[in-house]
Design a protein around this motif. Structure first.
Motif, mmCIF file in Angstrom:
data_model
loop_
_atom_site.group_PDB
_atom_site.id
_atom_site.type_symbol
_atom_site.label_atom_id
_atom_site.label_comp_id
_atom_site.label_asym_id
_atom_site.label_seq_id
_atom_site.Cartn_x
_atom_site.Cartn_y
_atom_site.Cartn_z
ATOM 1 N N PHE A 37 0.776 -1.056 -0.055
ATOM 2 C CA PHE A 37 0.111 0.011 -0.010
ATOM 3 C C PHE A 37 0.702 1.492 -0.095
ATOM 4 O O PHE A 37 0.318 2.283 -0.588
ATOM 5 N N GLN A 38 2.016 1.147 0.767
ATOM 6 C CA GLN A 38 2.965 2.173 0.894
ATOM 7 C C GLN A 38 3.449 2.760 -0.473
ATOM 8 O O GLN A 38 3.747 4.068 -0.789
ATOM 9 N N THR A 39 3.351 1.885 -1.589
ATOM 10 C CA THR A 39 3.979 2.129 -2.985
ATOM 11 C C THR A 39 2.675 2.689 -3.644
ATOM 12 O O THR A 39 3.115 3.192 -5.064
ATOM 13 N N PHE A 40 1.503 3.020 -3.282
ATOM 14 C CA PHE A 40 0.251 3.215 -4.458
ATOM 15 C C PHE A 40 0.694 4.694 -4.671
ATOM 16 O O PHE A 40 1.225 5.663 -3.531
ATOM 17 N N PRO A 41 0.562 5.374 -5.833
ATOM 18 C CA PRO A 41 0.598 6.649 -6.068
ATOM 19 C C PRO A 41 -0.176 7.710 -5.692
ATOM 20 O O PRO A 41 -0.109 8.954 -5.841
ATOM 21 N N ASN A 42 -1.454 7.281 -5.160
ATOM 22 C CA ASN A 42 -2.469 8.319 -4.920
ATOM 23 C C ASN A 42 -2.649 8.449 -3.313
ATOM 24 O O ASN A 42 -2.199 7.501 -2.719
ATOM 25 N N THR A 43 -3.380 9.547 -2.877
ATOM 26 C CA THR A 43 -3.439 9.962 -1.416
ATOM 27 C C THR A 43 -5.109 10.229 -1.085
ATOM 28 O O THR A 43 -5.817 10.364 -1.852
ATOM 29 N N PHE A 44 -5.232 9.851 0.057
ATOM 30 C CA PHE A 44 -6.718 10.157 0.554
ATOM 31 C C PHE A 44 -7.130 11.724 0.256
ATOM 32 O O PHE A 44 -6.136 12.454 0.535
ATOM 33 N N ASP A 45 -8.311 12.280 0.176
ATOM 34 C CA ASP A 45 -8.394 13.677 -0.048
ATOM 35 C C ASP A 45 -8.407 14.135 1.260
ATOM 36 O O ASP A 45 -8.123 15.366 1.658
ATOM 37 N N LEU A 46 -8.576 13.334 2.567
ATOM 38 C CA LEU A 46 -8.484 13.904 3.985
ATOM 39 C C LEU A 46 -7.639 12.772 4.878
ATOM 40 O O LEU A 46 -8.065 11.361 4.930
ATOM 41 N N ALA A 47 -6.563 13.170 5.424
ATOM 42 C CA ALA A 47 -5.896 12.450 6.367
ATOM 43 C C ALA A 47 -6.506 12.268 7.427
ATOM 44 O O ALA A 47 -7.635 13.118 8.057
ATOM 45 N N LEU A 48 -6.303 10.928 8.240
ATOM 46 C CA LEU A 48 -6.985 10.730 9.622
ATOM 47 C C LEU A 48 -6.632 11.687 10.466
ATOM 48 O O LEU A 48 -7.767 12.205 11.347
ATOM 49 N N GLY A 49 -5.591 12.364 10.799
ATOM 50 C CA GLY A 49 -5.524 13.474 11.597
ATOM 51 C C GLY A 49 -6.261 14.779 11.488
ATOM 52 O O GLY A 49 -6.204 15.519 12.470
ATOM 53 N N ASN A 50 -6.807 15.039 10.224
ATOM 54 C CA ASN A 50 -7.433 16.164 10.003
ATOM 55 C C ASN A 50 -8.934 16.072 9.870
ATOM 56 O O ASN A 50 -9.751 16.935 9.746
#
Length: 221
Positions: A37-50
């Motif tokens: 999963f750490q190699t995937f190119p995309n990110t969540f719109d919203l991180a857990l911390g926010n």
């Protein structure tokens, strides 16, 4: 749940382990899949911390729904299945992310059934909502935010510490009150993480259903 408000998060790594240490071959395959999963190119719109600050109402509902019969977990599993698959007919208990445990093989437990989905959500609400999140990440090639690793590690650490303290309290009566307090703290933290996951999943699923870009493209870490 911003990192500045939780100084203890600095005690936990922002990256996953580089390899899975297990003698079980089936579990090794599952764990290796997580590490990918750490190699995937995309990110969540919203991180857990926010998540909590971004949508506190949804976070509170997600937390309460996890406490009461796993309603948040059932919603999350169903929503993700509908967004990235063909809905409940594609439901598999734990969605292939948990290996065989003793004589129980999760994929054989009521696949494609709303009853199976409800049982998973009600019996293992926190794990179920984590499964929904991982399924979404897998299908949308989303890697977690570095702080996501810290928050989840902190939650797991508190639960493990609470478990050890409760076992010791069976033999040392003086520890029983401390064990009860620690268990309460661990559960509150874990349920708050489940609430943040609800917001994170809801935000991403809405984006998919609105027909916009499913994910935010970014360079791999």
């Amino acid at each position: 749940m911003a990192q500045g408000g939780i100084p203890c998060l600095c005690c936990f790594a922002t990256e996953p382990p580089q390899q899975a240490n297990t003698k079980n071959k089936q579990n090794a395959v599952v764990y290796a899949r997580f590490l990918d999963f750490q190699t995937f190119p995309n990110t969540f719109d919203l991180a857990l911390g926010n998540a909590c600050c971004k949508d506190p109402c949804c976070c509170c509902i997600g937390t309460c729904g996890t406490v009461y019969c796993g309603l948040s977990s059932c919603w999350a599993r169903k929503s993700v299945l509908e967004a990235v698959a063909s809905g409940i007919p594609d439901f598999i208990c734990c969605q292939g992310y948990v290996g065989k445990c003793a004589c129980i093989n999760p994929p054989d437990c009521l696949p494609g059934s709303p009853v199976g989905l409800c049982l998973e959500g009600c019996c293992c609400p926190v794990m179920s909502i984590s499964i929904a999140r991982m399924h979404l990440m897998d299908k949308q090639s989303i890697r977690p935010d570095p702080m996501d690793y810290q928050i989840i590690q902190c939650s797991n650490f508190l639960q493990l510490l609470s478990c050890i303290c409760n076992i010791l309290a069976l033999f040392v009566q003086e520890l029983r009150e401390a064990a009860a307090i620690l268990e309460c703290i661990a559960d509150i933290f874990t349920l708050s993480v489940a609430g943040c996951m609800t917001v994170q999943i809801n935000t991403q699923v809405k984006k998919i259903k609105d027909g916009g870009p499913n994910v935010v493209f970014a360079s791999p870490v």
